[in-house]
Design a protein around this motif. Structure first.
Motif, mmCIF file in Angstrom:
data_model
loop_
_atom_site.group_PDB
_atom_site.id
_atom_site.type_symbol
_atom_site.label_atom_id
_atom_site.label_comp_id
_atom_site.label_asym_id
_atom_site.label_seq_id
_atom_site.Cartn_x
_atom_site.Cartn_y
_atom_site.Cartn_z
ATOM 1 N N ASN A 192 -39.925 0.503 1.521
ATOM 2 C CA ASN A 192 -41.068 -0.401 1.626
ATOM 3 C C ASN A 192 -40.860 -1.714 0.862
ATOM 4 O O ASN A 192 -41.817 -2.400 0.534
ATOM 5 N N PHE A 193 -39.594 -2.079 0.610
ATOM 6 C CA PHE A 193 -39.246 -3.313 -0.091
ATOM 7 C C PHE A 193 -38.347 -4.172 0.782
ATOM 8 O O PHE A 193 -37.669 -3.678 1.668
ATOM 9 N N ILE A 194 -38.315 -5.450 0.463
ATOM 10 C CA ILE A 194 -37.300 -6.358 0.997
ATOM 11 C C ILE A 194 -36.572 -6.908 -0.220
ATOM 12 O O ILE A 194 -37.201 -7.436 -1.142
ATOM 13 N N LEU A 195 -35.262 -6.747 -0.245
ATOM 14 C CA LEU A 195 -34.447 -7.190 -1.367
ATOM 15 C C LEU A 195 -33.639 -8.405 -0.953
ATOM 16 O O LEU A 195 -33.116 -8.458 0.164
ATOM 17 N N ALA A 196 -33.526 -9.386 -1.843
ATOM 18 C CA ALA A 196 -32.746 -10.593 -1.581
ATOM 19 C C ALA A 196 -31.547 -10.607 -2.527
ATOM 20 O O ALA A 196 -31.716 -10.558 -3.744
ATOM 21 N N TYR A 197 -30.360 -10.641 -1.959
ATOM 22 C CA TYR A 197 -29.122 -10.677 -2.740
ATOM 23 C C TYR A 197 -28.427 -12.003 -2.510
ATOM 24 O O TYR A 197 -28.417 -12.524 -1.398
ATOM 25 N N GLN A 198 -27.816 -12.524 -3.560
ATOM 26 C CA GLN A 198 -27.074 -13.772 -3.450
ATOM 27 C C GLN A 198 -25.585 -13.456 -3.426
ATOM 28 O O GLN A 198 -25.108 -12.579 -4.150
ATOM 29 N N PHE A 199 -24.859 -14.168 -2.572
ATOM 30 C CA PHE A 199 -23.416 -14.015 -2.535
ATOM 31 C C PHE A 199 -22.800 -14.639 -3.776
ATOM 32 O O PHE A 199 -23.292 -15.642 -4.287
ATOM 33 N N ARG A 200 -21.721 -14.044 -4.249
ATOM 34 C CA ARG A 200 -20.975 -14.606 -5.368
ATOM 35 C C ARG A 200 -20.242 -15.849 -4.883
ATOM 36 O O ARG A 200 -20.066 -16.040 -3.680
ATOM 37 N N PRO A 201 -19.765 -16.697 -5.806
ATOM 38 C CA PRO A 201 -19.087 -17.932 -5.391
ATOM 39 C C PRO A 201 -17.884 -17.714 -4.474
ATOM 40 O O PRO A 201 -17.582 -18.569 -3.649
ATOM 41 N N ASP A 202 -17.220 -16.548 -4.571
ATOM 42 C CA ASP A 202 -16.078 -16.299 -3.686
ATOM 43 C C ASP A 202 -16.511 -16.057 -2.249
ATOM 44 O O ASP A 202 -15.700 -16.097 -1.323
ATOM 45 N N GLY A 203 -17.805 -15.779 -2.016
ATOM 46 C CA GLY A 203 -18.342 -15.577 -0.684
ATOM 47 C C GLY A 203 -17.995 -14.242 -0.056
ATOM 48 O O GLY A 203 -18.404 -13.945 1.049
ATOM 49 N N ALA A 204 -17.228 -13.413 -0.747
ATOM 50 C CA ALA A 204 -16.784 -12.136 -0.184
ATOM 51 C C ALA A 204 -17.559 -10.944 -0.733
ATOM 52 O O ALA A 204 -17.382 -9.833 -0.260
ATOM 53 N N SER A 205 -18.396 -11.163 -1.735
ATOM 54 C CA SER A 205 -19.140 -10.051 -2.312
ATOM 55 C C SER A 205 -20.531 -10.526 -2.747
ATOM 56 O O SER A 205 -20.778 -11.716 -2.888
ATOM 57 N N LEU A 206 -21.400 -9.551 -2.948
ATOM 58 C CA LEU A 206 -22.771 -9.838 -3.359
ATOM 59 C C LEU A 206 -22.956 -9.511 -4.826
ATOM 60 O O LEU A 206 -22.304 -8.613 -5.361
ATOM 61 N N ASN A 207 -23.877 -10.231 -5.466
ATOM 62 C CA ASN A 207 -24.271 -9.848 -6.815
ATOM 63 C C ASN A 207 -24.939 -8.478 -6.739
ATOM 64 O O ASN A 207 -25.654 -8.179 -5.788
ATOM 65 N N ARG A 208 -24.708 -7.642 -7.722
ATOM 66 C CA ARG A 208 -25.248 -6.272 -7.711
ATOM 67 C C ARG A 208 -26.769 -6.239 -7.842
ATOM 68 O O ARG A 208 -27.430 -5.403 -7.261
ATOM 69 N N ARG A 209 -27.308 -7.121 -8.650
ATOM 70 C CA ARG A 209 -28.761 -7.149 -8.849
ATOM 71 C C ARG A 209 -29.407 -8.110 -7.859
ATOM 72 O O ARG A 209 -28.936 -9.217 -7.676
ATOM 73 N N PRO A 210 -30.489 -7.673 -7.238
ATOM 74 C CA PRO A 210 -31.165 -8.576 -6.297
ATOM 75 C C PRO A 210 -31.811 -9.743 -7.031
ATOM 76 O O PRO A 210 -32.302 -9.599 -8.145
ATOM 77 N N MET A 211 -31.798 -10.903 -6.388
ATOM 78 C CA MET A 211 -32.433 -12.083 -6.988
ATOM 79 C C MET A 211 -33.925 -12.093 -6.692
ATOM 80 O O MET A 211 -34.678 -12.831 -7.305
ATOM 81 N N GLY A 212 -34.358 -11.257 -5.741
ATOM 82 C CA GLY A 212 -35.772 -11.166 -5.418
ATOM 83 C C GLY A 212 -36.112 -9.822 -4.809
ATOM 84 O O GLY A 212 -35.298 -9.245 -4.089
ATOM 85 N N VAL A 213 -37.293 -9.312 -5.139
ATOM 86 C CA VAL A 213 -37.793 -8.065 -4.559
ATOM 87 C C VAL A 213 -39.186 -8.356 -4.023
ATOM 88 O O VAL A 213 -40.065 -8.801 -4.764
#
Length: 169
Positions: free
Chosen positions: A50-71
């Motif tokens: 029942n959530f929408i999570l927002a993740y930001q890509f790391r500067p390399d563009g190949a991986s995501l930050n582990r912690r969501p930037m928004g819930v």
């Protein structure tokens, strides 16, 4: 495509043509779910329960930050579908509600939209459309003073699984 360098376009084209790909797991959950996902710039939005999570890509563009930037929360049941529009996230829930969330703030409004789960939503030009298991499609305003006021209801003969506003209108 114009901002992607020609060399990169050729490389991707050749990889598609020759069937070469690189697989990697960006995110992992313990339970099996079928999330709705949307990529917007350098952010990936994913529904999980029942959530929408927002993740930001790391500067390399190949991986995501582990912690969501928004819930973004607000539904009592699973998020079936969502769409990003006009700095808002419009979400459809299994609880029969539509959620309106501001992307860069904590503002969230939800309202009962249908008698059964809302399967799909779309939003363009200040108008929200929704489709439901209750065999209706409805039109709603996005204006803050009129949220939750149904403008039009369309009866259908079957459950509405998918809905979209024409991009030319």
């Amino acid at each position: 495509m114009t901002n992607v360098p020609v060399k990169e376009r050729v490389k991707v084209s050749q990889n598609w043509k020759l069937g070469r790909c690189r697989e990697g797991i960006l995110l992992k959950w313990r339970c099996s779910q079928m999330p709705w996902m949307q990529l917007e710039g350098d952010s990936l939005y994913i529904s999980q329960a029942n959530f929408i999570l927002a993740y930001q890509f790391r500067p390399d563009g190949a991986s995501l930050n582990r912690r969501p930037m928004g819930v973004f929360a607000g539904h009592d049941e699973d998020v079936c579908h969502f769409v990003l529009a006009n700095s808002h996230i419009i979400s459809a829930g299994g609880d029969g509600k539509i959620g309106v969330h501001k992307v860069h703030s904590t503002f969230t409004v939800k309202y009962l939209a249908h008698e059964q789960e809302v399967n799909c939503v779309d939003c363009k030009g200040g108008i929200i459309v929704s489709g439901s298991r209750d065999r209706t499609a409805k039109v709603w305003p996005l204006a803050s003073g009129r949220l939750g006021q149904c403008l039009h209801t369309i009866q259908t003969e079957d459950r509405v699984w998918s809905i979209a506003i024409s991009p030319v209108l």
